[in-house]
Design a protein around this motif. Sequence first.
Motif, PDB file in Angstrom:
ATOM      1  N   GLU A   1      66.235  27.700  37.152  1.00  0.00           N
ATOM      2  CA  GLU A   1      67.406  27.866  38.025  1.00  0.00           C
ATOM      3  C   GLU A   1      68.215  26.600  38.231  1.00  0.00           C
ATOM      4  OE1 GLU A   1      65.992  29.394  41.726  1.00  0.00           O
ATOM      5  OE2 GLU A   1      64.925  31.075  40.791  1.00  0.00           O
ATOM      6  N   GLY A   2      67.648  25.457  37.846  1.00  0.00           N
ATOM      7  CA  GLY A   2      68.296  24.189  38.168  1.00  0.00           C
ATOM      8  C   GLY A   2      67.883  23.701  39.548  1.00  0.00           C
ATOM      9  N   ILE A   3      68.381  22.539  39.928  1.00  0.00           N
ATOM     10  CA  ILE A   3      68.035  21.909  41.202  1.00  0.00           C
ATOM     11  C   ILE A   3      69.193  22.131  42.168  1.00  0.00           C
ATOM     12  CG2 ILE A   3      67.472  19.717  42.317  1.00  0.00           C
ATOM     13  CD1 ILE A   3      66.623  18.789  39.375  1.00  0.00           C
ATOM     14  N   ALA A   4      68.895  22.793  43.299  1.00  0.00           N
ATOM     15  CA  ALA A   4      69.958  23.155  44.240  1.00  0.00           C
ATOM     16  C   ALA A   4      70.310  21.980  45.147  1.00  0.00           C
ATOM     17  CB  ALA A   4      69.502  24.352  45.081  1.00  0.00           C
ATOM     18  N   LEU A   5      71.576  21.632  45.213  1.00  0.00           N
ATOM     19  CA  LEU A   5      72.056  20.613  46.156  1.00  0.00           C
ATOM     20  C   LEU A   5      73.210  21.209  46.948  1.00  0.00           C
ATOM     21  CD1 LEU A   5      72.217  17.412  43.891  1.00  0.00           C
ATOM     22  CD2 LEU A   5      70.459  17.984  45.567  1.00  0.00           C
ATOM     23  N   ASP A   6      73.263  20.934  48.253  1.00  0.00           N
ATOM     24  CA  ASP A   6      74.403  21.472  49.007  1.00  0.00           C
ATOM     25  C   ASP A   6      75.650  20.663  48.656  1.00  0.00           C
ATOM     26  OD1 ASP A   6      75.180  19.609  51.363  1.00  0.00           O
ATOM     27  OD2 ASP A   6      72.995  19.635  51.350  1.00  0.00           O
ATOM     28  N   PRO A   7      76.824  21.267  48.805  1.00  0.00           N
ATOM     29  CA  PRO A   7      78.070  20.643  48.334  1.00  0.00           C
ATOM     30  C   PRO A   7      78.318  19.258  48.930  1.00  0.00           C
ATOM     31  CG  PRO A   7      78.439  22.939  48.895  1.00  0.00           C
ATOM     32  CD  PRO A   7      77.054  22.624  49.330  1.00  0.00           C
ATOM     33  N   GLN A   8      77.988  19.080  50.210  1.00  0.00           N
ATOM     34  CA  GLN A   8      78.250  17.782  50.838  1.00  0.00           C
ATOM     35  C   GLN A   8      77.387  16.697  50.213  1.00  0.00           C
ATOM     36  OE1 GLN A   8      80.676  17.036  53.179  1.00  0.00           O
ATOM     37  NE2 GLN A   8      80.064  14.998  52.484  1.00  0.00           N
ATOM     38  N   THR A   9      76.090  17.004  50.007  1.00  0.00           N
ATOM     39  CA  THR A   9      75.183  16.038  49.382  1.00  0.00           C
ATOM     40  C   THR A   9      75.676  15.674  47.991  1.00  0.00           C
ATOM     41  OG1 THR A   9      73.303  16.905  50.613  1.00  0.00           O
ATOM     42  CG2 THR A   9      72.792  15.682  48.616  1.00  0.00           C
ATOM     43  N   LEU A  10      76.074  16.682  47.234  1.00  0.00           N
ATOM     44  CA  LEU A  10      76.550  16.440  45.874  1.00  0.00           C
ATOM     45  C   LEU A  10      77.822  15.591  45.887  1.00  0.00           C
ATOM     46  CD1 LEU A  10      76.065  16.919  42.909  1.00  0.00           C
ATOM     47  CD2 LEU A  10      77.283  19.102  43.094  1.00  0.00           C
ATOM     48  N   ALA A  11      78.712  15.898  46.828  1.00  0.00           N
ATOM     49  CA  ALA A  11      79.956  15.117  46.924  1.00  0.00           C
ATOM     50  C   ALA A  11      79.647  13.668  47.277  1.00  0.00           C
ATOM     51  CB  ALA A  11      80.871  15.743  47.976  1.00  0.00           C
ATOM     52  N   ASP A  12      78.683  13.458  48.191  1.00  0.00           N
ATOM     53  CA  ASP A  12      78.298  12.091  48.576  1.00  0.00           C
ATOM     54  C   ASP A  12      77.737  11.334  47.377  1.00  0.00           C
ATOM     55  OD1 ASP A  12      79.090  12.560  51.182  1.00  0.00           O
ATOM     56  OD2 ASP A  12      77.071  13.040  51.901  1.00  0.00           O
ATOM     57  N   LEU A  13      76.881  12.020  46.610  1.00  0.00           N
ATOM     58  CA  LEU A  13      76.286  11.368  45.439  1.00  0.00           C
ATOM     59  C   LEU A  13      77.377  11.012  44.422  1.00  0.00           C
ATOM     60  CD1 LEU A  13      73.081  13.575  44.884  1.00  0.00           C
ATOM     61  CD2 LEU A  13      73.157  11.251  45.806  1.00  0.00           C
ATOM     62  N   ARG A  14      78.308  11.944  44.226  1.00  0.00           N
ATOM     63  CA  ARG A  14      79.383  11.688  43.262  1.00  0.00           C
ATOM     64  C   ARG A  14      80.261  10.522  43.719  1.00  0.00           C
ATOM     65  NH1 ARG A  14      80.431  15.590  39.385  1.00  0.00           N
ATOM     66  NH2 ARG A  14      82.673  15.252  39.535  1.00  0.00           N
ATOM     67  N   GLU A  15      80.438  10.415  45.014  1.00  0.00           N
ATOM     68  CA  GLU A  15      81.231   9.287  45.527  1.00  0.00           C
ATOM     69  C   GLU A  15      80.502   7.960  45.280  1.00  0.00           C
ATOM     70  OE1 GLU A  15      82.597   9.829  49.509  1.00  0.00           O
ATOM     71  OE2 GLU A  15      83.349   7.766  49.658  1.00  0.00           O
ATOM     72  N   LEU A  16      79.161   7.959  45.543  1.00  0.00           N
ATOM     73  CA  LEU A  16      78.389   6.734  45.301  1.00  0.00           C
ATOM     74  C   LEU A  16      78.401   6.357  43.813  1.00  0.00           C
ATOM     75  CD1 LEU A  16      75.284   7.263  47.629  1.00  0.00           C
ATOM     76  CD2 LEU A  16      77.055   5.501  47.871  1.00  0.00           C
ATOM     77  N   ALA A  17      78.539   7.372  42.975  1.00  0.00           N
ATOM     78  CA  ALA A  17      78.575   7.124  41.525  1.00  0.00           C
ATOM     79  C   ALA A  17      79.968   6.734  41.050  1.00  0.00           C
ATOM     80  CB  ALA A  17      78.096   8.371  40.775  1.00  0.00           C
ATOM     81  N   GLY A  18      80.955   6.736  41.982  1.00  0.00           N
ATOM     82  CA  GLY A  18      82.324   6.356  41.623  1.00  0.00           C
ATOM     83  C   GLY A  18      83.071   7.457  40.903  1.00  0.00           C
ATOM     84  N   LEU A  19      82.620   8.703  41.083  1.00  0.00           N
ATOM     85  CA  LEU A  19      83.241   9.821  40.361  1.00  0.00           C
ATOM     86  C   LEU A  19      84.285  10.550  41.191  1.00  0.00           C
ATOM     87  CD1 LEU A  19      80.041  11.274  38.672  1.00  0.00           C
ATOM     88  CD2 LEU A  19      81.804   9.838  37.625  1.00  0.00           C
ATOM     89  N   LEU A  20      84.460  10.180  42.452  1.00  0.00           N
ATOM     90  CA  LEU A  20      85.465  10.872  43.291  1.00  0.00           C
ATOM     91  C   LEU A  20      86.560   9.888  43.698  1.00  0.00           C
ATOM     92  CD1 LEU A  20      83.391  13.127  45.710  1.00  0.00           C
ATOM     93  CD2 LEU A  20      84.587  13.755  43.609  1.00  0.00           C
TER      94      LEU A  20
END
Lengths: 347, 347
Positions: free
Chosen positions: A328-347
């Motif tokens: 099924e993949g690894i479930a992340l809530d949208p806010q957590t994913l957005a935070d991670l993407r921001e830390l990665a410089g992707l947003l």
Amino acid sequence: MSAPHDHVSTAVSQNLSFEALMALLEQIFLRHGTSADVARTLAFNCAGAERDGAHSHGVFRIPGYVSTLQSGWVNGQAVPVVEDVASGFVRVDAANGFAQPALAAARSLLVEKARSAGIAVLAIRNSHHFAALWPDVEPFADEGLVALSVVNSMTCVVPHGADRPLFGTNPIAFAAPRANGDPIVFDLATSAIAHGDVQIAARKGERLPAGMGVDSLGQPTQDPKAILEGGALLPFGGHKGSALSMMVELLAAALTGGNFSFEFDWSNHPGAKTPWTGQLLIVIDPSKSAGQSFAERSQELVRQMHGVGLKRLPGDRRHRQRAKAKVEGIALDPQTLADLRELAGLL
Amino acid sequence: MSAPHDHVSTAVSQNLSFEALMALLEQIFLRHGTSADVARTLAFNCAGAERDGAHSHGVFRIPGYVSTLQSGWVNGQAVPVVEDVASGFVRVDAANGFAQPALAAARSLLVEKARSAGIAVLAIRNSHHFAALWPDVEPFADEGLVALSVVNSMTCVVPHGADRPLFGTNPIAFAAPRANGDPIVFDLATSAIAHGDVQIAARKGERLPAGMGVDSLGQPTQDPKAILEGGALLPFGGHKGSALSMMVELLAAALTGGNFSFEFDWSNHPGAKTPWTGQLLIVIDPSKSAGQSFAERSQELVRQMHGVGLKRLPGDRRHRQRAKAKVEGIALDPQTLADLRELAGLL
């Protein structure tokens, strides 16, 4: 970054493959100054914990890694120095870097020695461990070896019979191979409760069970805030857990040449979260034992444990979650994913 | 033989030197069919426990040793077979004899390997262990080595989450050298309470604290008689102590080639009391570690433990009792001494 796991999200969670989550985390580490090797090792470790449902050591840890790297407390570019000391003894100076790359650098030599001598020890010092401990031992069991590891951390546990904290949460992890099944793996803090669980209870405004901690005056308390604000944890199981925690200090610090949990001072590094201590691993080759195959015998023990009514073995939940995440993949809530993407410089 | 330690004797106790008590016990073992070597080893062990105030493993055990030898369950003449398996691995077949003579037979080889390889393991199987575990590890610390040992025993502990007993009391013992002081030594059963303490409470008609055991229906009980009559013990510290007990089964039985705690059947040997299992010892040479001397570091840990208010270290009481016995002798009440003399054929 908001706490990702202690509330029911109203938004639909997004599912990432292990590879996609690992790539995202790798980019976060790289962007905050680690070498490519360190980024890959830590991303693999952290994505693995998230995948296995060990949320307190999954992406929940990323902000702590980032603030620690930003504080200059740990060297994200450290190159571990491996020393071949004796036919069963390997030492690593982690060079003020993370413990996982130090283990990775010494791992093949450690396995070679364990297979040849029957047992070998790895003493890591000058290292930072901010992750779960079971990922360090489980791969040895996958190769047919028995592994035991201990790591000390930072002063937050009152020795049984004392009145002020000294020990860390000082976990013990163990892994053993098993025929026709996943390895037997456990990872237990020698404190009565994990620090992360106290934080989560404080945020929820919940009281803790009795016997978990004391307040700043050393008095028993069930208020998680009182533990976090100048209080401390207690060892699990009274004087016995306390003795085991003491053993962890001796093995992970005194025996490696690392710091005790009370010896480092990070006051000049605001944002630093990673304990600067040591880690010990002992690896045994069970093919040297007499009689039947070890894996057959451990399978027999598991069969008997189920026979007396045990539903779930240590490690079972993680292995089930892992199998589920593969489909099924690894479930992340949208806010957590957005935070991670921001830390990665992707947003 | 009456229980020697759970009542205040009205008669004046008699004090024996360690040598006199050891000679008396040696004669008892010889008279019940052991070899001279086995008699000496067990007498030394048992007199040492009595001297150190560890009464549950002192002369209190003698009737159990005697009835076991009389039942033919154990071979008091067994000659252990030592196998040099690898540069860090020694195996011993105790040949259905006691574990302590097996350790004694392999000890010098084990120490030699630990000093050369940095770490070594001793796997004893086909052995009976009916004594305290700390006497097996403490002598290594006296030689500057760190030692860890586990031994499994007989089914009497319910795994956490199960409803019937499977594990033994499965103790873990640890010893480490310390500069300017006695070694740091602990010996802890992974059960919530020792079997001997349940027996003593039953005789006194006392209730136990909550969480120690279950009755024959698997229900929690504080009645020691209900535990002894078809009930069972619980592990210490819930799922964590249970995981450690499981680890002891794997290390002491699966890894040695010995029996699990549930595998032997002594029903044809009335009077048999000694579990027929295995034992594992791991010995590490801390002079291989980096930085300061290990003994200096462990002394620093002890200093800090006292600094946070700890009055008594694990092992302290035993060392104090030992010093006292050296001056005053070992006190035995007249009835106990008369019983021992009778078993030795002196009355």
